[in-house]
Motif scaffolding. Structure first.
Motif, short mmCIF file in Angstrom:
data_model
loop_
_atom_site.label_atom_id
_atom_site.label_comp_id
_atom_site.label_asym_id
_atom_site.label_seq_id
_atom_site.Cartn_x
_atom_site.Cartn_y
_atom_site.Cartn_z
N GLY A 19 0.79 -1.23 0.00
CA GLY A 19 0.00 0.00 0.00
C GLY A 19 0.81 1.27 0.00
N PHE A 20 2.15 1.21 -0.09
CA PHE A 20 2.98 2.41 -0.09
C PHE A 20 2.71 3.27 -1.32
N LEU A 21 2.83 4.59 -1.13
CA LEU A 21 2.72 5.56 -2.22
C LEU A 21 4.07 6.27 -2.34
N MET A 22 4.69 6.16 -3.51
CA MET A 22 6.03 6.71 -3.71
C MET A 22 5.96 8.23 -3.82
N SER A 23 6.85 8.90 -3.09
CA SER A 23 6.88 10.37 -3.11
C SER A 23 7.50 10.88 -4.41
N ASP A 24 7.30 12.17 -4.68
CA ASP A 24 7.89 12.78 -5.87
C ASP A 24 9.42 12.71 -5.81
N ALA A 25 10.00 12.97 -4.63
CA ALA A 25 11.45 12.95 -4.51
C ALA A 25 12.01 11.56 -4.80
N THR A 26 11.32 10.53 -4.31
CA THR A 26 11.78 9.17 -4.55
C THR A 26 11.63 8.80 -6.03
N ARG A 27 10.55 9.25 -6.66
CA ARG A 27 10.37 8.98 -8.10
C ARG A 27 11.50 9.61 -8.90
N ALA A 28 11.87 10.82 -8.54
CA ALA A 28 12.94 11.50 -9.28
C ALA A 28 14.26 10.75 -9.11
N ARG A 29 14.57 10.34 -7.88
CA ARG A 29 15.83 9.62 -7.64
C ARG A 29 15.81 8.25 -8.33
N TYR A 30 14.69 7.57 -8.25
CA TYR A 30 14.55 6.25 -8.88
C TYR A 30 14.77 6.36 -10.39
N ALA A 31 14.12 7.35 -11.01
CA ALA A 31 14.25 7.53 -12.45
C ALA A 31 15.70 7.82 -12.85
N ALA A 32 16.39 8.60 -12.02
CA ALA A 32 17.77 8.95 -12.34
C ALA A 32 18.68 7.72 -12.31
N VAL A 33 18.51 6.85 -11.33
CA VAL A 33 19.37 5.68 -11.25
C VAL A 33 19.00 4.66 -12.34
N LEU A 34 17.73 4.62 -12.74
CA LEU A 34 17.35 3.77 -13.86
C LEU A 34 18.07 4.20 -15.14
N ARG A 35 18.15 5.51 -15.35
CA ARG A 35 18.88 6.01 -16.52
C ARG A 35 20.35 5.63 -16.44
N GLN A 36 20.92 5.74 -15.25
CA GLN A 36 22.33 5.42 -15.08
C GLN A 36 22.60 3.94 -15.37
N ALA A 37 21.65 3.08 -14.95
CA ALA A 37 21.81 1.64 -15.16
C ALA A 37 21.34 1.20 -16.54
N ARG A 38 20.76 2.11 -17.31
CA ARG A 38 20.21 1.82 -18.64
C ARG A 38 19.13 0.73 -18.56
N THR A 39 18.29 0.89 -17.57
CA THR A 39 17.20 -0.05 -17.31
C THR A 39 15.87 0.61 -17.64
N THR A 40 15.01 -0.11 -18.35
CA THR A 40 13.69 0.40 -18.70
C THR A 40 12.70 0.05 -17.60
N ALA A 41 11.95 1.04 -17.16
CA ALA A 41 10.96 0.82 -16.10
C ALA A 41 9.63 0.37 -16.69
N ILE A 42 9.06 -0.67 -16.08
CA ILE A 42 7.67 -1.06 -16.34
C ILE A 42 6.89 -0.62 -15.11
N VAL A 43 6.07 0.39 -15.26
CA VAL A 43 5.40 1.03 -14.13
C VAL A 43 3.94 0.60 -14.08
N ASP A 44 3.59 -0.13 -13.04
CA ASP A 44 2.23 -0.65 -12.88
C ASP A 44 1.40 0.40 -12.15
N GLU A 45 0.45 0.99 -12.87
CA GLU A 45 -0.43 2.01 -12.29
C GLU A 45 -1.87 1.52 -12.13
N THR A 46 -2.06 0.22 -12.01
CA THR A 46 -3.43 -0.30 -11.95
C THR A 46 -4.19 0.19 -10.72
N LEU A 47 -3.47 0.61 -9.68
CA LEU A 47 -4.14 1.07 -8.46
C LEU A 47 -4.10 2.59 -8.31
#
Length: 483
Positions: free
Chosen positions: A260-288
């Motif tokens: 049930g956690f809701l990710m904060s804007d700051a965490t989303r920004a940091r997460y996205a940055a490290v995904l770019r660094q690792a060259r990993t594509t995010a699959i983001v499940d927004e069903t909820l």
């Protein structure tokens, strides 16, 4: 690829553990961290010497703690290679994640099925079917195959992203037969067998199976303290991404299932940055995403921080599980690959169901009623747990469909096996772990009626009151539909 836990990171995770005696406190702290997934299975623990220096304890303390951890089944020693996190065999095998539907409408006769985070159709669905049926004849002159989706529905879904601040054209939407089908399509299109795929832990159990069947080599990154306020352990996630460089990462930032956690804007920004660094594509499940139960503003969509992210959505959680309509929002440069993969599964979703969903999305008051219904049911479940099982611990989520509940002792798998005999069907923590951790946790959805939820809690409380601390029972729970 086995990950190594840095001694400094271990010191942060164990924190101020009980030192009377220190070896026992350290073993208990490590066992809890491994059991609830914060130290992922297969992780190489620091050497005894490194832990001695990091924690300021004696070498004998660490040696005995590691030995007791191995004896309890929460670690294994490999000659010349080190000590690795694991869990007892019976917990790993408690669930094989093979899912099948219950007979007769998804609820055991005379019992209450809380495996599935879904309930009866939202009021207004029947009327939407009637309106869609009146529109259907105008489409019968065509072949009915729409691999990308009904254009009107594509436009409505795209407009919902635009309203949330993410520019989206209708052609960026691919309508699928549910969000799970969407995940399978993405995995087929963008990965090959053996590619690494990172998942959160704990995580939606069906996603584990969809990615595993797609041939992905699953790598877990545990969430932070499940009872805390910030669910994502970004230090651990960053280390996992940079050490393993997975091709894909599956994440649920909006009311994460099951926690049930809701990710904060700051965490989303940091997460996205490290995904770019690792060259990993995010699959983001927004069903909820649309199940927010408070008036607080929602964070920006993850795609606002990661332009190359692929987003999954669904109508099933919002309106009715019988509506098998989901969708993919993807960057333009990936559309052809995704559509090619999609037609390997089917040639398009049910046109009639798409017409129904279009009618529902045009009626925002239906979603408002659904949210109010869920709010009342969540509160009824919370009140019942606090009254009848006051020692059980949980956070009250601001949205989603489930509570993630920690037992004060014992095995959730064994409790669930016991409750099946009483007609109450629950999903224990190992279902939501790649290799069977989190056996001290239960997921309890609140999609059923208040009366069913309260009755279920009362029955569980009766069994819990007479259960020994190490509850006996078979180690397997019947395989049921878990959503």
């Amino acid at each position: 690829m086995n990950r190594a836990l840095a001694p400094e990171r271990l010191a942060t995770l164990v924190g101020d553990f009980n030192r009377s005696p220190a070896y026992r406190g350290l073993r208990q702290a490590l066992q809890e961290l491994i059991g609830d997934g914060r130290i992922p299975l297969g992780t190489r623990l620091p050497s005894e010497r490194a832990v001695t220096l990091a924690l300021g304890v004696s070498r004998n303390t660490v040696t005995r703690a590691y030995a007791d951890l191995i004896a309890a089944g929460f670690a294994s020693a490999r000659q010349g290679a080190g000590t690795y996190a694991t869990v007892p065999v019976d917990r790993r095998r408690a669930h094989d994640h093979a899912l099948h539907a219950l007979a007769r409408g998804g609820s055991p006769e005379g019992g209450i099925d809380l495996n599935c985070a879904a309930g009866a159709a939202t009021p207004g669905v029947a009327a939407a079917y009637e309106r869609a049926l009146a529109i259907l004849p105008s489409y019968l002159g065509s072949d009915g195959y729409l691999p990308s989706g009904l254009p009107n529905l594509q436009a409505m879904i795209a407009a919902s992203y635009v309203r949330r601040g993410v520019p989206t054209a209708p052609e960026q939407i691919i309508v699928t037969s549910g969000a799970l089908s969407a995940l399978a399509i993405v995995a087929r299109a963008l990965s090959r067998p053996g590619d690494r795929v990172m998942l959160e832990s704990p995580v939606y159990s069906n996603a584990i199976e969809a990615l595993r069947l797609g041939g992905g080599k699953l790598i877990t990154s545990p969430l932070a303290d499940p009872l805390g306020e910030d669910g994502w352990d970004m230090d651990g996630i960053e280390a996992t991404l940079l050490q393993t460089s997975p091709r894909l990462a599956y994440l649920i930032p909006d009311f994460q299932n099951p926690t049930g956690f809701l990710m904060s804007d700051a965490t989303r920004a940091r997460y996205a940055a490290v995904l770019r660094q690792a060259r990993t594509t995010a699959i983001v499940d927004e069903t909820l995403q649309s199940t927010a139960l408070s008036d607080a503003p929602m964070p920006a969509p993850f795609a606002a921080y990661a332009a190359d992210a692929i987003t999954l959505g669904s109508a099933s959680k919002l309106f009715w599980g019988g509506l098998r309509v989901g969708w993919i929002r993807a960057p333009r440069d990936l559309l052809s690959r995704l559509i090619s993969a999609r037609v390997q599964f089917d040639l398009g979703s049910s046109l009639f169901d798409q017409l129904v969903v279009a009618e529902l999305l045009a009626q925002p008051d239906i979603l408002a009623r659904r949210r109010e219904q869920l709010r009342q049911r969540r509160d009824a479940l919370v009140d019942a747990l606090r009254e009848h099982l006051p020692d059980w611990r949980f956070r009250v989520p601001a949205g989603g469909l489930t509570l993630w509940v920690q037992l004060p002792h014992g095995s959730a798998t064994r409790l669930c096996a016991e409750m099946e005999r009483n007609g109450i069907h629950l999903a224990p923590g190992p279902v939501f772990s790649v290799e069977g951790g989190t056996d001290g946790w239960l997921r309890i959805p609140y999609a059923k009626s208040e009366e069913e939820l309260v009755r279920a809690v009362r029955e569980v409380a009766k069994a819990w009151a007479v259960a020994p601390r190490d509850m006996p029972g078979r180690h397997e729970v019947s395989r049921r539909l878990i959503a």
